[in-house]
Design an enzyme around this catalytic site. Sequence first.
Site, PDB file in Angstrom:
ATOM      1  N   HIS A  14     -21.481  72.488 -39.340  1.00 48.94           N
ATOM      2  CA  HIS A  14     -20.749  73.616 -39.917  1.00 48.94           C
ATOM      3  C   HIS A  14     -21.672  74.635 -40.595  1.00 48.94           C
ATOM      4  CE1 HIS A  14     -17.447  75.854 -41.382  1.00 48.94           C
ATOM      5  NE2 HIS A  14     -16.643  74.883 -41.709  1.00 48.94           N
ATOM      6  N   LYS A  61       8.414  84.582 -35.930  1.00 47.89           N
ATOM      7  CA  LYS A  61       8.288  86.045 -35.855  1.00 47.89           C
ATOM      8  C   LYS A  61       9.676  86.692 -35.809  1.00 47.89           C
ATOM      9  CE  LYS A  61       3.832  87.363 -35.004  1.00 47.89           C
ATOM     10  NZ  LYS A  61       3.038  88.211 -35.858  1.00 47.89           N
ATOM     11  N   PRO A  73       3.636  83.392 -39.195  1.00 46.30           N
ATOM     12  CA  PRO A  73       3.517  81.984 -38.813  1.00 46.30           C
ATOM     13  C   PRO A  73       2.481  81.187 -39.623  1.00 46.30           C
ATOM     14  CG  PRO A  73       2.774  83.434 -37.027  1.00 46.30           C
ATOM     15  CD  PRO A  73       3.426  84.297 -38.053  1.00 46.30           C
ATOM     16  N   THR A 104     -16.631  83.504 -44.949  1.00 49.74           N
ATOM     17  CA  THR A 104     -15.294  83.132 -45.440  1.00 49.74           C
ATOM     18  C   THR A 104     -15.125  83.418 -46.928  1.00 49.74           C
ATOM     19  OG1 THR A 104     -16.044  80.883 -45.969  1.00 49.74           O
ATOM     20  CG2 THR A 104     -15.099  81.233 -43.771  1.00 49.74           C
TER      21      THR A 104
END
EC number: 2.3.1.137
Length: 612
Positions: free
Chosen positions: A327, A410, A416, A452
Site C-alpha cells: 500500500h 439513485k 450510493p 487521500t
Amino acid sequence: MENQLAKSTEERTFQYQDTLPSLPVPSLEESLKKYLESVKPFANEEEYKKTDEIVQKFQNGIGEKLHQKLLERAKGKRNWLEEWWLNVAYLDVRIPSQLNVNFAGPAAHFEHYWPPKEGTQLERGSIILWHNLNYWQLLRKEKVPVHKVGNTPLDMNQFRMLFSTCKVPGITRDSIMSHFRTESEGRSPNHIAVLCRGRVFIFDVIHEGCLITPPELLRQLTYIHKKCHSEPDGPGIAALTSEERTRWAKAREYLIGLDPENFTSLEKIQSSLLVYSIEDGSPHVTPEDYSQIMAMVLTGDPTVRWGDKSYNLISFSNGVFGSSCDHAPFDAMVMVNVSYYVDEKIFESEGRWKGSERVRDIPLPEELVFTVDEKVLNDINQAKAQYLKEASDLQIVAYAFTSFGKKLTKKKQLHPDTFIQLALQLAYYRLHGRPGCCYETAMTRYFYHGRTETMRSCTIEAVRWCQSMQDPSTSLHERQQKMLQAFAKHNKMMKDCSAGKGFDRHLLGLLLIAKEESLPVPELFTDPLFTKSGGGGNFVLSTSLVGYLRVQGVVVPMVHHGYGFFYHIRDDRFVVACTAWKSCPETDAEKLVQLIFCAFHDMIQLMDTAHL
C-alpha cells in the site's frame, strides 16, 4: 475502454502533472471547528467541555505557531504532506506489512468466461499476464487516459508506482525503489519474477523488440510449473517479506552478507515488472460469495508472494486469480484501474487468445538460486510461523447483496456511497450499542501528488438517526428526516475533504511540525477524546469505496477491536468485504455484514413509507 484509449492519443498520461495545483493548507480555525464536531458522538457533556477548552487553548497558543510553520513549509513544496505521509503511514511502521498494510482482491473473470476450473491455471495465466503487460506498455507510452472529474484532470503520479516498484526494508525506516520509466524517459526493466513452491524464476517479456505472446508466456509458465512440481521445494525466501520490518531488514542484511549473488537476486526481484505467483490452492468462489478467495489472496502462501512488491499477480490451481499489493506506493484505485482494464479485455475476447500460436525460440526462464545457511532457514521458518499464526486469526466475510444496488438508491435520490456508509453506522450501532468512529477514504487527487484524506463518517447527525431507528417512539417521518440530514452532512463533508478542506491530515502536519521542532506534544493529541474519536490511527471502522466497477478488495482492521470494510457499488448490487480479528471477543464480521444488509432494506423502506 478501447475508445477512451483511441481518444487519448493526443493526451499523455502524465502531461498535466506540472500544472496541477499544490496541496493547500486549510485554515486552522476551520480545521479545529470540524475536529470538535467530529468528537461529539464519543463524548459526554463534561468530556466535550474539557476538549473544547483544550482546542481553544491550542488555537490561541501553540497551534497558531505550528500552523504558521506549516504554511512556511508549504511555500517550498507542491505537496507539503507527501513525504511525511509516506513515512508516518507506511515506511516507519514496524509491524509486518504483508498482512497488516497490503490490500488484496480477486480478479472478476470468474463472473463471466472463467469460472473456477481445474487444469486452466497456466493457459489462463498466460492470457491474464499478456493483458497486464499490454497495460504496462500503454503506461510506458503514456496512453493510459488521464483520470478527470468533469474536465478537471486528476493526479496520475501513483500509476508510476504500479510496475517495477518495491519497498525495501530498513532497520528503522523502509524505502521505496521504483525502476519504472516511460519510453521518453529511457529504459525500464522488462523482466517479470515468477514464484512457485518456494522458488524464484525470472524471464524477459520483450523478445526481439516486441512483447511475447500468450502461447510464448504459456511455454515459460509451463516450464516453471513442471520443474517445481517434479523437484523439491525451494527455501521460500519470499516468506521473509511477511516478517516484522526490522527483523526482515536484519535478515536481508545477513542474506546479502552471505553471498553477493544474493544481493543481485534480490535486486532482480525488486526491479521486476511484477511478481507472478503460482499457488497450489483452489479457492471456492461464486458471484455471491467471495469469502474464501478473499482469504486466500490476502493470507495465502507466504513463500510465493513478495510482500513488498507493489504488484503480486496471484494464480490459483482452479484458474481463479487475484492480486496483493504493497500500500505504500499507491492507493487501491490504481489496482482497480488495471484490474478493470484486464477484465474488460478478457470479456471482449471471451477469455481466449485469438492470435498466432507460433512460439519463437525464446530463452528459458532463469532460476534465482539463493545461498542459504541454517540461520536463513530458521529466519524463514520463524517468518512463516508468525505469518500463519496471524493469518489464522483473521475473520474474512465477503458477500454480494443482490436485492438492489445503485439504480434504486439513485432513484430515491440517495448517494450510493453515503447509503452504504450510513447502513454501516446503523449496523455497528445495533451490534455494539454505541457509535463507531469511522475512517472513510476521501481522495485528494485534484492536487499535485494528492492521495487521500480522512473522512470521518460517524457524524452527530448519523448517530441521532441511529438512535431514532432504535427508539420505537420515533415516527417514520422523523426517522426519515434524520436520515436525510445525515446524508446531507456526509455528502458535504466528502466534498470538503476532496477539495483539500479535511482536517485530519492538517492536524497530523501540526503534530509533525512540533516533533521536528523538538517541542512537547500538544495536549490536543494526548487528550483521551482524540484517540477515542479515531485520531492517531484508532478508527474502529476502517472503510473504503473500491469503486463502481466489477472490482473488489479487502484490508485488515486498523485496530484490534475494529473492522476492515471495503465495498463496491454496481447498478444491481453492493459487494462488501469485512474483516475482524477472531481473538477479539466483541467483534464479529459475519454478524456485522448481516446487519448491514438488514439496514439496506430498512433505509429503502423508510423512503417508501415515510410519507404515509
